[in-house]
Design a protein around this motif. Sequence first.
Motif, PDB file in Angstrom:
ATOM      1  N   ALA A  34      61.668 -74.435  50.441  1.00  0.00           N
ATOM      2  CA  ALA A  34      61.816 -75.760  51.050  1.00  0.00           C
ATOM      3  C   ALA A  34      62.117 -75.683  52.548  1.00  0.00           C
ATOM      4  O   ALA A  34      62.280 -76.722  53.195  1.00  0.00           O
ATOM      5  CB  ALA A  34      62.923 -76.531  50.342  1.00  0.00           C
ATOM      6  N   GLY A  35      62.206 -74.473  53.093  1.00  0.00           N
ATOM      7  CA  GLY A  35      62.470 -74.316  54.515  1.00  0.00           C
ATOM      8  C   GLY A  35      63.925 -74.423  54.911  1.00  0.00           C
ATOM      9  O   GLY A  35      64.243 -74.541  56.100  1.00  0.00           O
ATOM     10  N   LEU A  36      64.834 -74.352  53.949  1.00  0.00           N
ATOM     11  CA  LEU A  36      66.262 -74.462  54.227  1.00  0.00           C
ATOM     12  C   LEU A  36      66.858 -73.059  54.393  1.00  0.00           C
ATOM     13  O   LEU A  36      67.644 -72.578  53.565  1.00  0.00           O
ATOM     14  CB  LEU A  36      66.966 -75.218  53.104  1.00  0.00           C
ATOM     15  N   PRO A 294      68.497 -71.944  35.146  1.00  0.00           N
ATOM     16  CA  PRO A 294      67.335 -72.735  34.726  1.00  0.00           C
ATOM     17  C   PRO A 294      67.030 -73.907  35.652  1.00  0.00           C
ATOM     18  O   PRO A 294      65.857 -74.242  35.865  1.00  0.00           O
ATOM     19  CB  PRO A 294      67.731 -73.222  33.325  1.00  0.00           C
ATOM     20  N   LEU A 295      68.070 -74.544  36.202  1.00  0.00           N
ATOM     21  CA  LEU A 295      67.831 -75.655  37.126  1.00  0.00           C
ATOM     22  C   LEU A 295      67.094 -75.174  38.371  1.00  0.00           C
ATOM     23  O   LEU A 295      66.124 -75.800  38.818  1.00  0.00           O
ATOM     24  CB  LEU A 295      69.164 -76.306  37.513  1.00  0.00           C
ATOM     25  N   GLY A 296      67.566 -74.062  38.941  1.00  0.00           N
ATOM     26  CA  GLY A 296      66.881 -73.505  40.104  1.00  0.00           C
ATOM     27  C   GLY A 296      65.490 -73.006  39.766  1.00  0.00           C
ATOM     28  O   GLY A 296      64.539 -73.182  40.542  1.00  0.00           O
ATOM     29  N   MET A 297      65.350 -72.406  38.598  1.00  0.00           N
ATOM     30  CA  MET A 297      64.045 -71.880  38.195  1.00  0.00           C
ATOM     31  C   MET A 297      63.041 -73.005  37.979  1.00  0.00           C
ATOM     32  O   MET A 297      61.855 -72.862  38.310  1.00  0.00           O
ATOM     33  CB  MET A 297      64.197 -71.051  36.917  1.00  0.00           C
ATOM     34  N   TYR A 298      63.504 -74.132  37.435  1.00  0.00           N
ATOM     35  CA  TYR A 298      62.587 -75.258  37.234  1.00  0.00           C
ATOM     36  C   TYR A 298      62.064 -75.761  38.575  1.00  0.00           C
ATOM     37  O   TYR A 298      60.890 -76.123  38.702  1.00  0.00           O
ATOM     38  CB  TYR A 298      63.292 -76.381  36.480  1.00  0.00           C
ATOM     39  N   MET A 299      62.929 -75.780  39.586  1.00  0.00           N
ATOM     40  CA  MET A 299      62.503 -76.200  40.920  1.00  0.00           C
ATOM     41  C   MET A 299      61.435 -75.256  41.461  1.00  0.00           C
ATOM     42  O   MET A 299      60.377 -75.674  41.929  1.00  0.00           O
ATOM     43  CB  MET A 299      63.713 -76.233  41.862  1.00  0.00           C
ATOM     44  N   ILE A 317      58.936 -83.645  42.558  1.00  0.00           N
ATOM     45  CA  ILE A 317      59.807 -83.241  41.455  1.00  0.00           C
ATOM     46  C   ILE A 317      60.584 -81.988  41.851  1.00  0.00           C
ATOM     47  O   ILE A 317      61.798 -81.881  41.610  1.00  0.00           O
ATOM     48  CB  ILE A 317      58.979 -82.981  40.177  1.00  0.00           C
ATOM     49  N   SER A 318      59.876 -81.080  42.485  1.00  0.00           N
ATOM     50  CA  SER A 318      60.507 -79.836  42.917  1.00  0.00           C
ATOM     51  C   SER A 318      61.602 -80.081  43.932  1.00  0.00           C
ATOM     52  O   SER A 318      62.692 -79.506  43.854  1.00  0.00           O
ATOM     53  CB  SER A 318      59.434 -78.899  43.492  1.00  0.00           C
ATOM     54  N   HIS A 319      61.350 -80.959  44.899  1.00  0.00           N
ATOM     55  CA  HIS A 319      62.345 -81.273  45.928  1.00  0.00           C
ATOM     56  C   HIS A 319      63.605 -81.859  45.295  1.00  0.00           C
ATOM     57  O   HIS A 319      64.733 -81.492  45.656  1.00  0.00           O
ATOM     58  CB  HIS A 319      61.770 -82.253  46.941  1.00  0.00           C
ATOM     59  N   ALA A 320      63.428 -82.791  44.362  1.00  0.00           N
ATOM     60  CA  ALA A 320      64.587 -83.412  43.712  1.00  0.00           C
ATOM     61  C   ALA A 320      65.403 -82.385  42.939  1.00  0.00           C
ATOM     62  O   ALA A 320      66.648 -82.388  42.979  1.00  0.00           O
ATOM     63  CB  ALA A 320      64.114 -84.533  42.786  1.00  0.00           C
ATOM     64  N   CYS A 321      64.712 -81.481  42.260  1.00  0.00           N
ATOM     65  CA  CYS A 321      65.406 -80.467  41.465  1.00  0.00           C
ATOM     66  C   CYS A 321      66.172 -79.489  42.345  1.00  0.00           C
ATOM     67  O   CYS A 321      67.202 -78.945  41.924  1.00  0.00           O
ATOM     68  CB  CYS A 321      64.408 -79.705  40.595  1.00  0.00           C
ATOM     69  N   LEU A 322      65.687 -79.258  43.558  1.00  0.00           N
ATOM     70  CA  LEU A 322      66.391 -78.349  44.463  1.00  0.00           C
ATOM     71  C   LEU A 322      67.805 -78.846  44.736  1.00  0.00           C
ATOM     72  O   LEU A 322      68.777 -78.076  44.671  1.00  0.00           O
ATOM     73  CB  LEU A 322      65.621 -78.198  45.772  1.00  0.00           C
ATOM     74  N   TYR A 323      67.941 -80.128  45.019  1.00  0.00           N
ATOM     75  CA  TYR A 323      69.265 -80.665  45.334  1.00  0.00           C
ATOM     76  C   TYR A 323      70.171 -80.667  44.100  1.00  0.00           C
ATOM     77  O   TYR A 323      71.384 -80.437  44.215  1.00  0.00           O
ATOM     78  CB  TYR A 323      69.121 -82.065  45.925  1.00  0.00           C
TER      79      TYR A 323
END
Length: 351
Positions: A34-36, A294-299, A317-323
Amino acid sequence: MRSSRLQQLTQSLPPVYFSFIMATGIVSIGAHLAGLETISIPLFWLNKVVYVCLLILLAGRLLFFFPALLAELTSHDKGPVFFTIVAGSAVLGVQYKLLEQNNDRALLLLVFAVAVWLLVVYTFFVGTIVASEKPTLEKGLNGTWLLLVVSIQSLAVLGTLLTPHLPYSATIGLFSTVCAFLVGFLFYLIFVTLILYRLLFMPEKAENFTPPYWIDMGAVAITTLAGATLTETIQTTVGTGLADVLPFIKGISILAWSTATWWIPLIILLEIWRHGVKNVPLTYSPPYWSLVFPLGMYMVCTWRLSEALRMPFLRPISHACLYVALIAWGLTFLGLGAQIARSFSQQQQPD
């Protein structure tokens, strides 16, 4: 006092602590995608330090407390947790590859992870198969068994990324990782069937629905990541002879992602039942890192699947899961810090 404390920690070190490496590594990788980088790089350095410390403690336990370690490795309940060593090493290897472009260290971690996987998987299976006394399915099976799937797919991901740097042809490398990907998916089908049978047809106490059940989702999320990574690599590598299996890999990747997505609402509802209805207290324990991973892996798998299949509508979806993953990591890390502080405070109190 400190020597006694260190000896006790070495003697009782549960391999589940390597799930910290898995969780921190995948959140770091997600932040990198995500560039963070201001989040990704510090987490990478934290992972390096903690990984070395855990390896030293594990080596001490292997040298001085081997019988107890072997007993855990060959038990139905504790044995599968040893696969976190493999997955943690592979995830750290992916960090070295993506964040630092250090192929040599990533390759070293891949070799180490493969060696540990071979040692753990056959010791565990032989030990549990020949055991004279075995637990019932209700007592002996839980979400940690799917760490076998996570470990295999983590090797597939790192091996695929390192294909150009392996000491043999790309065809051999990719064929090996495709085989690992398929074996991992096969084991998921076997174990998740048994786990669902246990959940659906046997009594389930709220106390027993622990964070490792999130691995039900995480195992197919990392399967998705392995499939997406294979898809992109095969598409860009000429002359491997694996182009014909691409539709099959893509199909399994979509199936795995769909399954992971299906699991999320169910596990959330069961967590609400556990803590909201049955009033099980929400207190930190090392297995909670098995929830963060799993939360991070789903992202990450959603991000990579959107790239591999050219489906940009998955990116939000990926962006939302990252946070969500970052918040979960932060809260779990605070819980770890509070536990360490309490332990230190208790040591300072006079007898």
